[in-house]
Motif scaffolding. Sequence first.
Motif, PDB file in Angstrom:
ATOM      1  N   GLU A 115      39.302 -27.522  40.827  1.00  0.00           N
ATOM      2  CA  GLU A 115      39.051 -28.945  41.084  1.00  0.00           C
ATOM      3  C   GLU A 115      38.525 -29.165  42.491  1.00  0.00           C
ATOM      4  N   SER A 116      39.079 -28.431  43.447  1.00  0.00           N
ATOM      5  CA  SER A 116      38.642 -28.601  44.829  1.00  0.00           C
ATOM      6  C   SER A 116      37.246 -28.034  45.049  1.00  0.00           C
ATOM      7  N   LEU A 117      36.999 -26.820  44.527  1.00  0.00           N
ATOM      8  CA  LEU A 117      35.679 -26.216  44.719  1.00  0.00           C
ATOM      9  C   LEU A 117      34.595 -27.031  44.022  1.00  0.00           C
ATOM     10  N   ARG A 118      34.921 -27.642  42.904  1.00  0.00           N
ATOM     11  CA  ARG A 118      33.913 -28.397  42.146  1.00  0.00           C
ATOM     12  C   ARG A 118      33.284 -29.504  42.991  1.00  0.00           C
ATOM     13  N   THR A 119      34.046 -30.032  43.954  1.00  0.00           N
ATOM     14  CA  THR A 119      33.508 -31.100  44.799  1.00  0.00           C
ATOM     15  C   THR A 119      32.400 -30.596  45.717  1.00  0.00           C
ATOM     16  N   MET A 120      32.294 -29.269  45.889  1.00  0.00           N
ATOM     17  CA  MET A 120      31.313 -28.691  46.805  1.00  0.00           C
ATOM     18  C   MET A 120      30.133 -28.046  46.086  1.00  0.00           C
ATOM     19  N   LEU A 121      30.266 -27.795  44.792  1.00  0.00           N
ATOM     20  CA  LEU A 121      29.281 -26.974  44.097  1.00  0.00           C
ATOM     21  C   LEU A 121      27.975 -27.705  43.829  1.00  0.00           C
ATOM     22  N   GLN A 122      26.901 -26.917  43.859  1.00  0.00           N
ATOM     23  CA  GLN A 122      25.570 -27.385  43.483  1.00  0.00           C
ATOM     24  C   GLN A 122      25.157 -26.674  42.191  1.00  0.00           C
ATOM     25  N   PRO A 123      24.264 -27.259  41.406  1.00  0.00           N
ATOM     26  CA  PRO A 123      23.938 -26.705  40.082  1.00  0.00           C
ATOM     27  C   PRO A 123      23.447 -25.271  40.097  1.00  0.00           C
ATOM     28  N   ASP A 124      22.744 -24.847  41.160  1.00  0.00           N
ATOM     29  CA  ASP A 124      22.184 -23.493  41.154  1.00  0.00           C
ATOM     30  C   ASP A 124      23.044 -22.489  41.919  1.00  0.00           C
ATOM     31  N   ASP A 125      24.298 -22.839  42.221  1.00  0.00           N
ATOM     32  CA  ASP A 125      25.190 -21.907  42.907  1.00  0.00           C
ATOM     33  C   ASP A 125      25.601 -20.756  41.982  1.00  0.00           C
ATOM     34  N   THR A 126      25.873 -19.614  42.597  1.00  0.00           N
ATOM     35  CA  THR A 126      26.440 -18.453  41.912  1.00  0.00           C
ATOM     36  C   THR A 126      27.821 -18.207  42.495  1.00  0.00           C
ATOM     37  N   VAL A 127      28.845 -18.099  41.638  1.00  0.00           N
ATOM     38  CA  VAL A 127      30.233 -17.990  42.085  1.00  0.00           C
ATOM     39  C   VAL A 127      30.758 -16.595  41.785  1.00  0.00           C
ATOM     40  N   TRP A 128      31.382 -15.970  42.799  1.00  0.00           N
ATOM     41  CA  TRP A 128      31.979 -14.647  42.656  1.00  0.00           C
ATOM     42  C   TRP A 128      33.436 -14.721  43.096  1.00  0.00           C
ATOM     43  N   ALA A 129      34.362 -14.632  42.139  1.00  0.00           N
ATOM     44  CA  ALA A 129      35.799 -14.691  42.416  1.00  0.00           C
ATOM     45  C   ALA A 129      36.378 -13.281  42.493  1.00  0.00           C
ATOM     46  N   HIS A 130      37.475 -13.160  43.267  1.00  0.00           N
ATOM     47  CA  HIS A 130      38.043 -11.848  43.539  1.00  0.00           C
ATOM     48  C   HIS A 130      39.534 -11.769  43.250  1.00  0.00           C
ATOM     49  N   ASP A 131      39.883 -10.783  42.463  1.00  0.00           N
ATOM     50  CA  ASP A 131      41.208 -10.213  42.301  1.00  0.00           C
ATOM     51  C   ASP A 131      42.151 -11.006  41.395  1.00  0.00           C
ATOM     52  N   TYR A 132      43.298 -10.375  41.175  1.00  0.00           N
ATOM     53  CA  TYR A 132      44.229 -10.769  40.119  1.00  0.00           C
ATOM     54  C   TYR A 132      44.838 -12.148  40.316  1.00  0.00           C
ATOM     55  N   HIS A 133      44.710 -12.718  41.491  1.00  0.00           N
ATOM     56  CA  HIS A 133      45.210 -14.073  41.718  1.00  0.00           C
ATOM     57  C   HIS A 133      44.408 -15.120  40.942  1.00  0.00           C
ATOM     58  N   LEU A 134      43.179 -14.782  40.544  1.00  0.00           N
ATOM     59  CA  LEU A 134      42.234 -15.792  40.054  1.00  0.00           C
ATOM     60  C   LEU A 134      41.702 -15.491  38.655  1.00  0.00           C
ATOM     61  N   VAL A 135      42.512 -14.878  37.820  1.00  0.00           N
ATOM     62  CA  VAL A 135      42.062 -14.566  36.456  1.00  0.00           C
ATOM     63  C   VAL A 135      41.672 -15.819  35.673  1.00  0.00           C
ATOM     64  N   PRO A 136      42.456 -16.916  35.680  1.00  0.00           N
ATOM     65  CA  PRO A 136      42.085 -18.103  34.876  1.00  0.00           C
ATOM     66  C   PRO A 136      41.053 -19.004  35.530  1.00  0.00           C
ATOM     67  N   PHE A 137      40.577 -18.627  36.724  1.00  0.00           N
ATOM     68  CA  PHE A 137      39.745 -19.538  37.502  1.00  0.00           C
ATOM     69  C   PHE A 137      38.454 -19.922  36.780  1.00  0.00           C
ATOM     70  N   ALA A 138      37.810 -18.973  36.082  1.00  0.00           N
ATOM     71  CA  ALA A 138      36.540 -19.285  35.404  1.00  0.00           C
ATOM     72  C   ALA A 138      36.743 -20.362  34.345  1.00  0.00           C
ATOM     73  N   ARG A 139      37.788 -20.208  33.537  1.00  0.00           N
ATOM     74  CA  ARG A 139      38.050 -21.215  32.498  1.00  0.00           C
ATOM     75  C   ARG A 139      38.274 -22.580  33.122  1.00  0.00           C
ATOM     76  N   MET A 140      39.034 -22.614  34.216  1.00  0.00           N
ATOM     77  CA  MET A 140      39.311 -23.895  34.884  1.00  0.00           C
ATOM     78  C   MET A 140      38.024 -24.510  35.438  1.00  0.00           C
TER      79      MET A 140
END
Length: 464
Positions: A115-140
């Motif tokens: 929810e917080s990152l969504r306020t900063m994102l632009q349509p052509d951004d590429t997102v790279w998440a790291h490690d076991y803390h963030l497994v559900p992050f893509a779905r969210m």
Amino acid sequence: MARVIIVSNRVPIPKSRGASAGGLTVALRDLLTPGTVWFGWSGRLSADPSLQPAIVEARGVTYATIDLKAETYRGFYVGFANGTLWPLLHFRLGLMQYRQEDYDDYLSVNRLFAESLRTMLQPDDTVWAHDYHLVPFARMLRQQGFRGPLGFFLHVPFVPPSMLEALPVGRELVADLCAYDLVGFQTEEHARDFRDCAQRLLGATVRGEWVRLNGRSMRAFADPIGIDAEGFHQEAQRAENDSLVKRVAGSLAGRALAIGVDRMDYSKGLPQRFEAYGRLFERHPEHRRQVHFLQICPRSREEVDEYRKLRIELDRLTGRINGRFSEFDWTPLRYSARAAPRSTLAGLYRIGRIGLVTPLRDGMNLVAKEFVAAQSDEDPGVLVLSQFAGAAQELTEALIINPFDPDAIADAMHHALIMPAPERKERHQALKEKVFRTTAQAYCARFMDALLSIKAQSIPRVAA
């Protein structure tokens, strides 16, 4: 303009020009160009955290952070991430503790990140998440409406289906990983275990590296992480003049140095390593008074009971070994729980005759690669490496051992101490070539090329 957005549990905000860089910062250095954003937790706890990220700009890179509630952080980090996932993914089912409320906090923090990152994102951004803390992050993040390319890299091992089934929410986590477009693992074994979990637990279709589930495809591949090998080699050369390195070298009095550098963690095989060092003098008494073992082991996660127990066990083993074998002018084991600057470690590696890297299970273990990079070509040391470290898949010229067998470790140390110089040089040159090829720069390039390739193929996105 297209941007790369890095997401991790903690954000390594540069504090000063001389501040030491953490492992993830070093690995991703080539991505930290003007326009890049690094998003995650600030390290602060707040009673009422804001969704709006705090922003720090440094050398053109935007560091965006949010605070967490204390009670949510404990369930997310201490409870589920490190009390459930960490032991599970390191094959330690007996240490895994699962509580539904911790998993709820884990989901809550991932949702807050999205929810917080969504306020900063632009349509052509590429997102790279790291490690076991963030497994559900893509779905969210998908649920927040983001449709850009989403990648994930798991720095720790993965487990086969027979082990993942022990986790009550194991199927949910596999499904969440499938919400990413690309998931990277340290070794092909880890990637294959994930694909097997998707197939056996969820009924996904697997073809090579591709997994198809619920009408969409994602790729799970191996992308071994590396270091800045040339930079670390030069740092090790400079560090020979470091005052601490010179003091350690002088204190050896001509004896060989065996060195281990690990965060204090039960996955690192430290009690077995200490036990093996004692066995060295029992099985090969000619090495008494001829070698020092320096173990640098900074404390971590002391809010977790198992880590406190480990510290007590290492204190006990240190006292027992030194009490049994030391003499008035020789203390065989030096054990420090203090962290050392990266430059100092480079210098200590360089004077080491043996590098001991013996985790019970590890995703990669960059200490192995750093030890190799630091060595002198003329008089290199010998790497003793666990077969269960991801690095063992690449660094086959090391002395590969089973870390659960102290006698095998002791015999490998003996082999390293008596190894002729021509064999040491031959092994080192082969290891060096590999470490200088699979660098941090190559790791980043492989992942980003693969992620952008998936974007170009217009793979269907998961439903919101």
